[in-house]
Scaffold this active site. Structure first.
Site, mmCIF file in Angstrom:
data_model
loop_
_atom_site.group_PDB
_atom_site.id
_atom_site.type_symbol
_atom_site.label_atom_id
_atom_site.label_comp_id
_atom_site.label_asym_id
_atom_site.label_seq_id
_atom_site.Cartn_x
_atom_site.Cartn_y
_atom_site.Cartn_z
ATOM 1 N N SER A 66 -31.266 -63.488 32.840
ATOM 2 C CA SER A 66 -30.222 -63.829 34.178
ATOM 3 C C SER A 66 -29.181 -63.925 34.370
ATOM 4 C CB SER A 66 -30.841 -65.804 34.108
ATOM 5 O OG SER A 66 -30.154 -66.297 33.151
ATOM 6 N N HIS A 67 -28.370 -63.592 33.740
ATOM 7 C CA HIS A 67 -27.372 -63.184 33.961
ATOM 8 C C HIS A 67 -27.292 -61.417 33.655
ATOM 9 C CE1 HIS A 67 -26.326 -66.614 33.223
ATOM 10 N NE2 HIS A 67 -25.213 -67.013 34.357
ATOM 11 N N PHE A 140 -19.944 -65.185 38.333
ATOM 12 C CA PHE A 140 -21.633 -65.264 39.001
ATOM 13 C C PHE A 140 -22.271 -64.855 37.173
ATOM 14 C CE2 PHE A 140 -20.682 -60.946 37.567
ATOM 15 C CZ PHE A 140 -21.298 -60.644 37.369
ATOM 16 N N ALA A 142 -22.054 -65.911 32.507
ATOM 17 C CA ALA A 142 -21.704 -66.716 32.383
ATOM 18 C C ALA A 142 -21.031 -66.939 31.597
ATOM 19 C CB ALA A 142 -23.103 -66.046 30.888
ATOM 20 N N LEU A 143 -20.365 -67.819 30.692
ATOM 21 C CA LEU A 143 -19.389 -68.266 30.359
ATOM 22 C C LEU A 143 -19.306 -67.812 28.729
ATOM 23 C CD1 LEU A 143 -18.398 -71.889 31.864
ATOM 24 C CD2 LEU A 143 -17.373 -69.445 33.070
ATOM 25 N N ASP A 197 -23.682 -72.386 26.040
ATOM 26 C CA ASP A 197 -22.970 -72.212 27.085
ATOM 27 C C ASP A 197 -24.753 -72.959 27.708
ATOM 28 O OD1 ASP A 197 -22.716 -71.507 29.594
ATOM 29 O OD2 ASP A 197 -22.961 -69.172 29.031
ATOM 30 N N ALA A 199 -25.744 -74.682 31.603
ATOM 31 C CA ALA A 199 -25.945 -75.158 32.804
ATOM 32 C C ALA A 199 -26.172 -76.340 32.355
ATOM 33 C CB ALA A 199 -27.316 -74.400 33.816
ATOM 34 N N GLY A 206 -30.104 -69.302 38.677
ATOM 35 C CA GLY A 206 -31.398 -68.103 38.057
ATOM 36 C C GLY A 206 -32.865 -68.703 37.737
ATOM 37 N N GLU A 207 -32.471 -69.334 36.626
ATOM 38 C CA GLU A 207 -34.526 -69.325 36.748
ATOM 39 C C GLU A 207 -35.067 -70.154 37.743
ATOM 40 O OE1 GLU A 207 -35.564 -70.226 33.714
ATOM 41 O OE2 GLU A 207 -33.959 -68.404 32.854
ATOM 42 N N LEU A 324 -29.315 -72.761 15.440
ATOM 43 C CA LEU A 324 -27.995 -73.073 16.267
ATOM 44 C C LEU A 324 -28.341 -72.133 17.523
ATOM 45 C CD1 LEU A 324 -25.663 -71.489 13.593
ATOM 46 C CD2 LEU A 324 -26.346 -73.704 14.222
#
Lengths: 356, 356
Positions: A66-67, A140, A142-143, A197, A199, A206-207, A324
């Site tokens: 998605s990214h 746009f 990811a973090l 990370d 949402a 995006g999903e 994790l």
């Protein structure tokens, strides 16, 4: 432009193997070249394109579709909309406080982050805690690549940003919040850092788009339609609203992110970003807040002892069979490093069309 | 002790009215006097008792029973366990960084917070962002009174703390995390601040105890038993584990709180706090992290404009029929201010027994 296109097709036309589901397998270098070509083809300045490409490739290496290159169509749409400055030159300013300010000059966020990062690290090492406010940037990505980079600097960090107003507050019926991601990084003495990370919406926007493309129904609890009623239809969700994760708690976190990565840093809320977009369908334009904490300042000589104690905690998560949050991505990196990166045939066709 | 008890009974024996469900109605002054009497009766130093009482009364005023006088039985058990220093004198230390350190001297947390608060505010106003690490404190209170106090200082803040290991990680089968509350406060130009405070477990541990006391089944998804299987039985949950809210996302947040309000500030994780307790059943003993951000430093002359924009966001939540997280408590304050505070007969009997 013909030349760039030819080069690109040549790159894509040499996949190392064809996998059963009609996907192509590309190397990291090939994905890099391809992404850079598309971005440059649409006029993005070299430095901007390089910073963006690194993140897209990192997502593909970690099997985070998605990214990854999936985002390129939206990026090109954003570039064509005139809502992003293609040759933006971010400027970093500091004073004697613990705040670093980066004006992204209406460009994409990655270059702005990269330029501010050393100053944020400096401030965190001096004051123990520091904040970086990135303003006027088009988002746009990811973090997690950002908090992971700060882990490499030996820092603990949080990063968050609004987006466009696609998400309804708990108990509400209309979009107001962004998908408002929250990321956290903790450096580990050896090996990969602890990084998450997510949402604060049930899922990333995006999903929903991927479900619509695949004609798959949405699970319960993900979204409401334009009348505020629960829906399993991806298209209805796109014109309605996503829901937050974790009910009122996720909604509260999302509100916090709107406030501190919006008005507190002198930038837009998700609704204001949406309004600014004015139907152009561009990526969100707003700010980002990064908070960094320096373990050396907090712990001094006791650092090793307490980081050992943190290892005990993280190892105890894994020991009882739980995972994790970043584990899957780290495993994927090893896999894609060995086997290459898989790109579906329809995605590949889209990428080809982006060079036209 | 006989004298204190007589005074207490006289206080409780004059409820202003008896309500249908056999509850007593007490005034804020009566609850204050009663709470203070119980804490002093068990040997808590005056300054410590006053700070604790303020928080218990604040919870009762806000109709938050799980953090009100209900907690006194556990507090007395903690005081009798020898795990808390009854005459603890917290000490505050600062240097030229943006970190304030408070050593709670093995006492309860509220006095430690109160003593550190002005220094945290000072640091935040100087550096823009500051952190307060409270160490070696015994915790039992909610965090919203702290972020609300910082709102009164004009600061945005987050507060978080581990607890005892009662909560399993997502995908796990055994308790490891605490209920690890996370609180946030945002000062509003007029009226009550925007404040939330939630456990990163599905519910607070107190809720499970209240279900057990009332013999009520737990809703699905709250807990697992000692074999790691889902359970609706409050007693089985107490010997098993709570689950985090929001699946893997809540679990990730809980991990973050363990790390940054534990090892990062040189203090215990929830599992270590549990181990220190060694079966005494005392309140958790560990640290707390408070992060404060100063809007005046972040925004300077633009503060009013951006706080107006934040008001727009918060008003838009309410306008679509959703509630703000602290709204119920603020409404309760008005109600209890007018009508007094309701205490159930069984709770009242427990309080009476605590003076014996």
């Amino acid at each position: 432009m013909q030349q760039a296109q030819t080069m690109l097709v040549a790159t894509i036309a040499s996949p190392r193997e064809e996998v059963p589901d009609d996907s192509l397998i590309l190397s990291e270098a090939e994905i890099t070249k391809l992404t850079l070509s598309i971005l440059r083809h649409h006029g993005l300045a070299q430095e901007q394109a390089t910073a963006l490409t690194e993140l897209i490739v990192a997502a593909e290496r970690g099997e985070c579709p998605s990214h990854g290159v999936y985002r390129l169509a939206g990026l090109v749409r954003t570039m064509k909309s005139g809502k992003v400055k293609l040759d933006a030159r971010p400027s970093v300013s500091v004073d004697d406080t613990a705040i670093v300010r980066v004006d992204a000059d209406s460009g994409f966020s990655p270059l702005a982050f990269n330029l501010g990062r050393p100053r944020l690290a400096e401030k965190a090492r001096k004051h123990g805690i520091a904040a970086m406010a990135i303003n006027r940037c088009v988002h746009f990505t990811a973090l997690w690549p950002e908090v992971e980079a700060l882990c490499a600097d030996g820092l603990v960090s949080m990063a968050m940003t609004p987006s466009h107003s696609w998400v309804a507050p708990a108990g509400g019926v209309k979009p107001l919040f962004g998908t408002n991601p929250f990321a956290f990084g903790w450096p580990r003495p050896s090996g990969n850092p602890y990084v998450f990370d997510f949402a604060t919406s049930m899922v990333a926007r995006g999903e929903i788009e991927l479900h619509r493309q695949r004609n798959e129904p949405l699970p319960d609890g993900w979204a409401i339609d334009r009348n505020g009623k629960p829906t399993n239809d991806a298209a209805a969700a796109m014109s309605g609203a996503l829901l937050t994760f974790g009910g009122h708690k996720g909604s509260a976190l999302s509100t916090m992110i709107e406030l501190i990565a919006g008005p507190l840093i002198g930038d837009l809320t998700s609704a204001q970003s949406q309004h600014f977009d004015d139907g152009a369908g561009a990526a969100p334009f707003h700010g980002e807040l990064v908070i960094a904490l320096c373990p050396n300042v907090f712990l001094k000589d006791a650092k090793d002892r307490y980081f050992e104690s943190a290892e005990g905690l993280l190892n105890n998560i894994v020991a009882q069979g739980a995972r994790l949050p970043s584990q899957r991505r780290f495993e994927a990196r090893v896999r894609t490093g060995l086997n290459g990166i898989s790109v579906s045939r329809p995605q590949y066709e889209i990428l080809k069309s982006l060079t036209l």
